[in-house]
Design a protein around this motif. Structure first.
Motif, PDB file in Angstrom:
ATOM      1  N   LEU A 560       0.832  -1.208   0.000  1.00 23.91           N
ATOM      2  CA  LEU A 560       0.000   0.000   0.000  1.00 23.91           C
ATOM      3  C   LEU A 560       0.864   1.255   0.000  1.00 23.91           C
ATOM      4  O   LEU A 560       0.554   2.238  -0.692  1.00 23.91           O
ATOM      5  CB  LEU A 560      -0.927  -0.004   1.222  1.00 23.91           C
ATOM      6  N   VAL A 561       1.965   1.229   0.768  1.00 22.09           N
ATOM      7  CA  VAL A 561       2.883   2.370   0.783  1.00 22.09           C
ATOM      8  C   VAL A 561       3.515   2.564  -0.589  1.00 22.09           C
ATOM      9  O   VAL A 561       3.649   3.699  -1.080  1.00 22.09           O
ATOM     10  CB  VAL A 561       3.973   2.185   1.865  1.00 22.09           C
ATOM     11  N   ALA A 562       3.912   1.451  -1.233  1.00 22.51           N
ATOM     12  CA  ALA A 562       4.514   1.539  -2.566  1.00 22.51           C
ATOM     13  C   ALA A 562       3.537   2.158  -3.565  1.00 22.51           C
ATOM     14  O   ALA A 562       3.916   3.024  -4.367  1.00 22.51           O
ATOM     15  CB  ALA A 562       4.946   0.150  -3.038  1.00 22.51           C
ATOM     16  N   ARG A 563       2.285   1.741  -3.517  1.00 21.15           N
ATOM     17  CA  ARG A 563       1.268   2.323  -4.401  1.00 21.15           C
ATOM     18  C   ARG A 563       1.123   3.826  -4.154  1.00 21.15           C
ATOM     19  O   ARG A 563       1.036   4.626  -5.088  1.00 21.15           O
ATOM     20  CB  ARG A 563      -0.076   1.635  -4.155  1.00 21.15           C
ATOM     21  N   PHE A 564       1.066   4.199  -2.896  1.00 16.42           N
ATOM     22  CA  PHE A 564       0.917   5.607  -2.540  1.00 16.42           C
ATOM     23  C   PHE A 564       2.117   6.417  -3.023  1.00 16.42           C
ATOM     24  O   PHE A 564       1.962   7.511  -3.580  1.00 16.42           O
ATOM     25  CB  PHE A 564       0.765   5.729  -1.017  1.00 16.42           C
ATOM     26  N   ARG A 565       3.328   5.864  -2.817  1.00 10.85           N
ATOM     27  CA  ARG A 565       4.536   6.592  -3.211  1.00 10.85           C
ATOM     28  C   ARG A 565       4.624   6.721  -4.737  1.00 10.85           C
ATOM     29  O   ARG A 565       5.041   7.768  -5.255  1.00 10.85           O
ATOM     30  CB  ARG A 565       5.775   5.869  -2.691  1.00 10.85           C
ATOM     31  N   VAL A 566       4.255   5.672  -5.446  1.00  5.24           N
ATOM     32  CA  VAL A 566       4.267   5.731  -6.916  1.00  5.24           C
ATOM     33  C   VAL A 566       3.321   6.829  -7.400  1.00  5.24           C
ATOM     34  O   VAL A 566       3.642   7.607  -8.310  1.00  5.24           O
ATOM     35  CB  VAL A 566       3.880   4.369  -7.527  1.00  5.24           C
ATOM     36  N   ALA A 567       2.142   6.904  -6.771  1.00  6.18           N
ATOM     37  CA  ALA A 567       1.179   7.943  -7.134  1.00  6.18           C
ATOM     38  C   ALA A 567       1.778   9.331  -6.889  1.00  6.18           C
ATOM     39  O   ALA A 567       1.711  10.227  -7.755  1.00  6.18           O
ATOM     40  CB  ALA A 567      -0.101   7.765  -6.312  1.00  6.18           C
ATOM     41  N   ARG A 568       2.362   9.504  -5.717  1.00 11.93           N
ATOM     42  CA  ARG A 568       2.937  10.809  -5.356  1.00 11.93           C
ATOM     43  C   ARG A 568       4.079  11.184  -6.295  1.00 11.93           C
ATOM     44  O   ARG A 568       4.207  12.338  -6.723  1.00 11.93           O
ATOM     45  CB  ARG A 568       3.431  10.745  -3.905  1.00 11.93           C
ATOM     46  N   LEU A 569       4.931  10.209  -6.616  1.00 13.71           N
ATOM     47  CA  LEU A 569       6.084  10.471  -7.477  1.00 13.71           C
ATOM     48  C   LEU A 569       5.650  10.856  -8.897  1.00 13.71           C
ATOM     49  O   LEU A 569       6.230  11.758  -9.515  1.00 13.71           O
ATOM     50  CB  LEU A 569       7.003   9.246  -7.509  1.00 13.71           C
ATOM     51  N   HIS A 570       4.638  10.181  -9.421  1.00 13.12           N
ATOM     52  CA  HIS A 570       4.148  10.519 -10.763  1.00 13.12           C
ATOM     53  C   HIS A 570       3.610  11.946 -10.800  1.00 13.12           C
ATOM     54  O   HIS A 570       3.792  12.654 -11.804  1.00 13.12           O
ATOM     55  CB  HIS A 570       3.045   9.542 -11.191  1.00 13.12           C
ATOM     56  N   SER A 571       2.976  12.376  -9.723  1.00 10.58           N
ATOM     57  CA  SER A 571       2.409  13.730  -9.712  1.00 10.58           C
ATOM     58  C   SER A 571       3.490  14.789  -9.541  1.00 10.58           C
ATOM     59  O   SER A 571       3.249  15.965  -9.804  1.00 10.58           O
ATOM     60  CB  SER A 571       1.374  13.856  -8.592  1.00 10.58           C
ATOM     61  N   ARG A 572       4.687  14.388  -9.113  1.00  8.52           N
ATOM     62  CA  ARG A 572       5.766  15.350  -8.875  1.00  8.52           C
ATOM     63  C   ARG A 572       6.723  15.480 -10.060  1.00  8.52           C
ATOM     64  O   ARG A 572       7.560  16.381 -10.078  1.00  8.52           O
ATOM     65  CB  ARG A 572       6.562  14.954  -7.632  1.00  8.52           C
ATOM     66  N   LEU A 573       6.655  14.576 -11.030  1.00  4.28           N
ATOM     67  CA  LEU A 573       7.551  14.657 -12.187  1.00  4.28           C
ATOM     68  C   LEU A 573       7.359  15.989 -12.909  1.00  4.28           C
ATOM     69  O   LEU A 573       6.228  16.459 -13.118  1.00  4.28           O
ATOM     70  CB  LEU A 573       7.264  13.503 -13.155  1.00  4.28           C
ATOM     71  N   ILE A 574       8.466  16.608 -13.278  1.00  2.00           N
ATOM     72  CA  ILE A 574       8.436  17.926 -13.924  1.00  2.00           C
ATOM     73  C   ILE A 574       8.560  17.743 -15.437  1.00  2.00           C
ATOM     74  O   ILE A 574       9.516  17.118 -15.917  1.00  2.00           O
ATOM     75  CB  ILE A 574       9.592  18.798 -13.403  1.00  2.00           C
ATOM     76  N   THR A 575       7.613  18.282 -16.182  1.00  2.40           N
ATOM     77  CA  THR A 575       7.646  18.183 -17.646  1.00  2.40           C
ATOM     78  C   THR A 575       6.984  19.409 -18.262  1.00  2.40           C
ATOM     79  O   THR A 575       6.065  20.000 -17.666  1.00  2.40           O
ATOM     80  CB  THR A 575       6.921  16.914 -18.133  1.00  2.40           C
ATOM     81  N   SER A 576       7.458  19.786 -19.418  1.00  3.69           N
ATOM     82  CA  SER A 576       6.853  20.913 -20.143  1.00  3.69           C
ATOM     83  C   SER A 576       5.801  20.436 -21.128  1.00  3.69           C
ATOM     84  O   SER A 576       5.115  21.243 -21.756  1.00  3.69           O
ATOM     85  CB  SER A 576       7.948  21.697 -20.887  1.00  3.69           C
ATOM     86  N   SER A 577       5.653  19.130 -21.269  1.00  9.68           N
ATOM     87  CA  SER A 577       4.694  18.561 -22.217  1.00  9.68           C
ATOM     88  C   SER A 577       3.368  18.289 -21.521  1.00  9.68           C
ATOM     89  O   SER A 577       3.316  17.463 -20.604  1.00  9.68           O
ATOM     90  CB  SER A 577       5.244  17.264 -22.816  1.00  9.68           C
ATOM     91  N   PRO A 578       2.279  18.958 -21.925  1.00  9.39           N
ATOM     92  CA  PRO A 578       0.971  18.700 -21.322  1.00  9.39           C
ATOM     93  C   PRO A 578       0.535  17.241 -21.469  1.00  9.39           C
ATOM     94  O   PRO A 578      -0.097  16.680 -20.572  1.00  9.39           O
ATOM     95  CB  PRO A 578       0.026  19.643 -22.078  1.00  9.39           C
ATOM     96  N   THR A 579       0.868  16.632 -22.589  1.00  2.75           N
ATOM     97  CA  THR A 579       0.472  15.235 -22.818  1.00  2.75           C
ATOM     98  C   THR A 579       1.147  14.316 -21.797  1.00  2.75           C
ATOM     99  O   THR A 579       0.513  13.428 -21.221  1.00  2.75           O
ATOM    100  CB  THR A 579       0.864  14.800 -24.245  1.00  2.75           C
ATOM    101  N   VAL A 580       2.441  14.524 -21.608  1.00  5.98           N
ATOM    102  CA  VAL A 580       3.187  13.721 -20.623  1.00  5.98           C
ATOM    103  C   VAL A 580       2.660  13.994 -19.227  1.00  5.98           C
ATOM    104  O   VAL A 580       2.500  13.078 -18.406  1.00  5.98           O
ATOM    105  CB  VAL A 580       4.696  14.020 -20.708  1.00  5.98           C
ATOM    106  N   GLN A 581       2.379  15.274 -18.949  1.00 10.00           N
ATOM    107  CA  GLN A 581       1.859  15.628 -17.623  1.00 10.00           C
ATOM    108  C   GLN A 581       0.521  14.955 -17.370  1.00 10.00           C
ATOM    109  O   GLN A 581       0.266  14.443 -16.271  1.00 10.00           O
ATOM    110  CB  GLN A 581       1.721  17.141 -17.504  1.00 10.00           C
ATOM    111  N   LEU A 582      -0.323  14.934 -18.389  1.00 12.53           N
ATOM    112  CA  LEU A 582      -1.632  14.282 -18.242  1.00 12.53           C
ATOM    113  C   LEU A 582      -1.467  12.790 -17.975  1.00 12.53           C
ATOM    114  O   LEU A 582      -2.174  12.220 -17.133  1.00 12.53           O
ATOM    115  CB  LEU A 582      -2.469  14.514 -19.516  1.00 12.53           C
ATOM    116  N   ASP A 583      -0.552  12.183 -18.694  1.00 11.78           N
ATOM    117  CA  ASP A 583      -0.300  10.750 -18.487  1.00 11.78           C
ATOM    118  C   ASP A 583       0.192  10.484 -17.061  1.00 11.78           C
ATOM    119  O   ASP A 583      -0.250   9.528 -16.408  1.00 11.78           O
ATOM    120  CB  ASP A 583       0.738  10.271 -19.506  1.00 11.78           C
ATOM    121  N   ASN A 584       1.088  11.341 -16.568  1.00  9.58           N
ATOM    122  CA  ASN A 584       1.599  11.183 -15.198  1.00  9.58           C
ATOM    123  C   ASN A 584       0.488  11.334 -14.162  1.00  9.58           C
ATOM    124  O   ASN A 584       0.419  10.573 -13.188  1.00  9.58           O
ATOM    125  CB  ASN A 584       2.707  12.202 -14.918  1.00  9.58           C
ATOM    126  N   LEU A 585      -0.386  12.321 -14.371  1.00  9.54           N
ATOM    127  CA  LEU A 585      -1.478  12.543 -13.422  1.00  9.54           C
ATOM    128  C   LEU A 585      -2.466  11.387 -13.429  1.00  9.54           C
ATOM    129  O   LEU A 585      -3.001  11.001 -12.374  1.00  9.54           O
ATOM    130  CB  LEU A 585      -2.196  13.858 -13.743  1.00  9.54           C
TER     131      LEU A 585
END
Length: 638
Positions: A560-585
């Motif tokens: 459960l912690v791993a799932r939570f951390r993966v979610a948090r990490l994906h939302s923190r990735l920095i990108t200038s591409s809206p498409t990539v950002q949408l995929d991460n979110l």
């Protein structure tokens, strides 16, 4: 009973001596294909002695008189400090001739019982020990038989402990302890050893030897009780008895240096878990000093030339490496306990607590002598100076700053090097990795004390460098649990490094102001953390590739912690591409939802990850809004 001058009695004594020699000496040289040959021969002699004693008893019963004991028994009771005294066994021990005859038969039953146990015939051994107890019930406890009373109860304690009948074992051993204490209170003179029942005038024991053997028997009682109390979960009592055993062995000078040292090191681990670092350090210092009495480790050349030297080299190296591992735990736990006292609610050092700990430290240093008097320490004149000298090199009080923490760390790291010399990857995979994990933990807790963020990040990088190659090389089939531990730790380490890199960039709220190099480094650490969390989650799949519908208890919280951390990490990735950002979110939302939905389907799981569940529920409600706004902007731009 036959006279000491009779051929019959001399034959009994000779058979007993031969049986002892076969058991204690000859059996060591028995061939591997006939390992109990000498003990079987000893058993036959003991049976013959038993038959002879029974025939003596029958003759005495027919005569209808109580005969005086043979002179050799009077000698056995009257030799004090090597000087013969004109005192009869009856006068000294207060037992009757009938009681003494019963004790002799009981002793033979005892030796037969031990013989059968040694040859792995436990039911027969139990029967003979039971016969011994029955015969002793005819006797009052005196200096003539108290040693036998304790020995047979020790053996029965061992026997029942082997059957996992711990409470029965406890009963026999506690009675043996009571026998010793009551005898010492009522009498206290060195009692007859049961080997003297079948001795001649020339080989009676001295006063000192009787004392030594009796005290050694009681030391065994203490040792077995320590094991029993440990199995019953009475850890404090077990530790006290273990300490008493080790102390008595030192006092009697009856110990194998390496075995004693390993037991002392093991005892230290109990004290460490209780925060009793004075006793823990003392046990480890004593273990190190006493292990040195075993001598130097033979050279590889000598070990190759001699099988005995090779075996000795192996044993010495292994036990000293195990003691080194105990030292590692001491240093690690001391640092971890200090961190618990100093840590604030965001994981940094609380300066107010730091000052409180400094004050407490000064008080503890002032009360050092008082603390030593109340602690359980070994009273050994021969090794006191050496133990004290080693103790001075390792602190026992909680470190309050980086300088003090580093001093503890360096001691631990030195023992890591020693332990790895024996527990190498080739042949000791699990042990080697556990030592590496402890080394990693030392770096992690040291980083807590380090104020310089760049140096702290380098400490975490050292952890990655030592664990990552091992994790990737391990066979997933044979070392699944270890790989999971390593994957999870690597994921968390990369996550810590990511946070530090962001802090080094002055924790800028506007990520667009970060330079490209910092963003690239931040994203690399972020994706590395995600990679190892995902590897951990993938390891949970069945052989058919399906994720389990129900997570086992040992992996529930990590998953459960791993799932939570993966979610948090994906939302923190920095990108200038809206498409990539949408995929991460979307990936972040998917993992947040997993945590929420799993805990809804398994209500008992919520307690395992309360904080993660609460935040996941919050983010599962907020992220869809953010995703929709991003989609709207993307649609406008298109």
């Amino acid at each position: 009973m036959a006279s000491v001058n009779s051929d019959e009695w001399r034959a009994v004594c000779e058979k007993f001596t031969n049986a002892q020699n076969l058991t204690d000496v000859e059996s060591l040289n028995d061939p591997k294909n006939d390992p109990f040959r000498s003990k079987y021969k000893a058993r036959e002699l003991l049976r013959e002695i038993h038959c002879t004693l029974k025939s003596f008893e029958a003759v005495d019963e027919e005569s209808g008189t109580e005969r005086r004991q043979p002179p050799e028994e009077e000698e056995a009771a009257a030799v004090v400090d090597g000087q013969h005294q004109d005192v009869s066994v009856e006068g000294l021990c207060g037992d009757s001739p009938a009681g003494m005859r019963a004790a002799k038969l009981a002793a033979v039953e005892y030796y037969l019982g031990v013989n059968h146990i040694d040859t792995e015939e436990l039911p027969a051994g139990q029967e003979h020990l039971g016969n011994c107890m029955t015969l002793l019930q005819k006797c009052t406890v005196t200096c003539y038989n108290v040693s036998l009373y304790i020995h047979v109860r020790n053996q029965l304690g061992i026997l029942w402990a082997g059957y996992d009948e711990t409470e029965k074992a406890q009963g026999f051993l506690e009675t043996a302890e009571s026998n010793y204490q009551q005898y010492m209170k009522d009498d206290g003179s060195p009692p007859i050893d049961m080997t003297e029942y079948f001795g001649t005038e020339e080989n009676m024991l001295t006063h000192q030897e009787r004392v030594r053997r009796f005290e050694l028997a009681y030391t065994h009682t203490m040792y077995y009780l320590a094991q029993v109390y440990k199995n019953l979960g009475q850890t404090e009592r077990a530790a006290t008895y273990c300490h008493s055993t080790l102390q008595r062995q030192l006092k009697l000078n009856q110990y194998n240096p390496m075995e004693w040292a390993l037991n002392a090191a093991t005892l230290s681990q109990y004290y460490i878990t209780k925060g009793r670092y004075m006793e823990g350090r003392h046990c480890l210092s004593a273990a190190t000093v006493i292990s040195g009495l075993a001598g130097d480790i033979p050279s590889e050349a000598a070990a190759q030339e001699s099988e005995i030297e090779s075996e000795r080299r192996e044993q010495l190296s292994q036990k000293r490496a195990e003691i080194a591992r105990c030292w590692i735990k001491y240093c690690l736990n001391l640092l971890l306990d200090a961190r618990k006292l100093l840590e604030d609610n965001i994981g940094d050092i609380d300066s107010d607590r730091q000052e409180e700990l400094r004050i407490a430290r000064r008080r503890a240093e002032e009360d050092e002598e008082k603390g030593r008097k109340s602690a359980l320490l070994f009273d050994s004149e021969d090794t006191f100076d050496s133990i004290a000298s080693l103790e001075e090199k390792v602190q026992r009080l909680f470190p309050v700053d980086f300088t003090e923490a580093r001093a503890v760390f360096l001691v631990g790291q030195n023992y890591v090097t020693q332990a790895k010399e024996y527990f190498q990857m080739d042949g000791y995979v699990t042990d080697h990795i556990e030592i590496l994990q402890d080394h990693s933990a030392l770096f992690r807790v040291l980083a807590f004390f380090e104020e310089d963020l760049e140096r702290r990040c380098k400490m975490h990088k050292r952890r990655v460098d030592m664990l990552e190659p091992i994790c990737n090389e391990l066979n997933a089939q044979y070392y699944l649990m270890i790989r999971r531990q390593l994957m999870f730790e690597l994921a968390e380490t990369y996550n810590d490094m990511m946070d530090l890199k962001l802090a080094l960039a002055n924790r800028q709220a506007d990520t667009e102001s970060l330079d490209s190099h910092t963003i690239k480094k931040f994203n690399l650490l972020c994706t590395s953390s995600v990679k190892y969390f995902q590897m951990f989650l993938e390891s949970l799949r069945s052989p058919e590739g399906k994720m389990p519908e129900h997570l086992e208890e040992e992996v529930l919280r990590p998953a459960l912690v791993a799932r939570f951390r993966v979610a948090r990490l994906h939302s923190r990735l920095i990108t200038s591409s809206p498409t990539v950002q949408l995929d991460n979110l979307n990936k972040a939302l998917e993992n947040y939802k997993y945590v929420v939905q799993y805990c809804e389907a398994h209500p008992e799981a919520g307690a395992a990850a309360e904080t993660e569940l609460e935040l996941s529920m919050e983010m599962a409600g907020l992220l869809p809004l953010k995703i929709n706004r991003l989609k709207a902007r993307m649609a406008l731009n298109n």
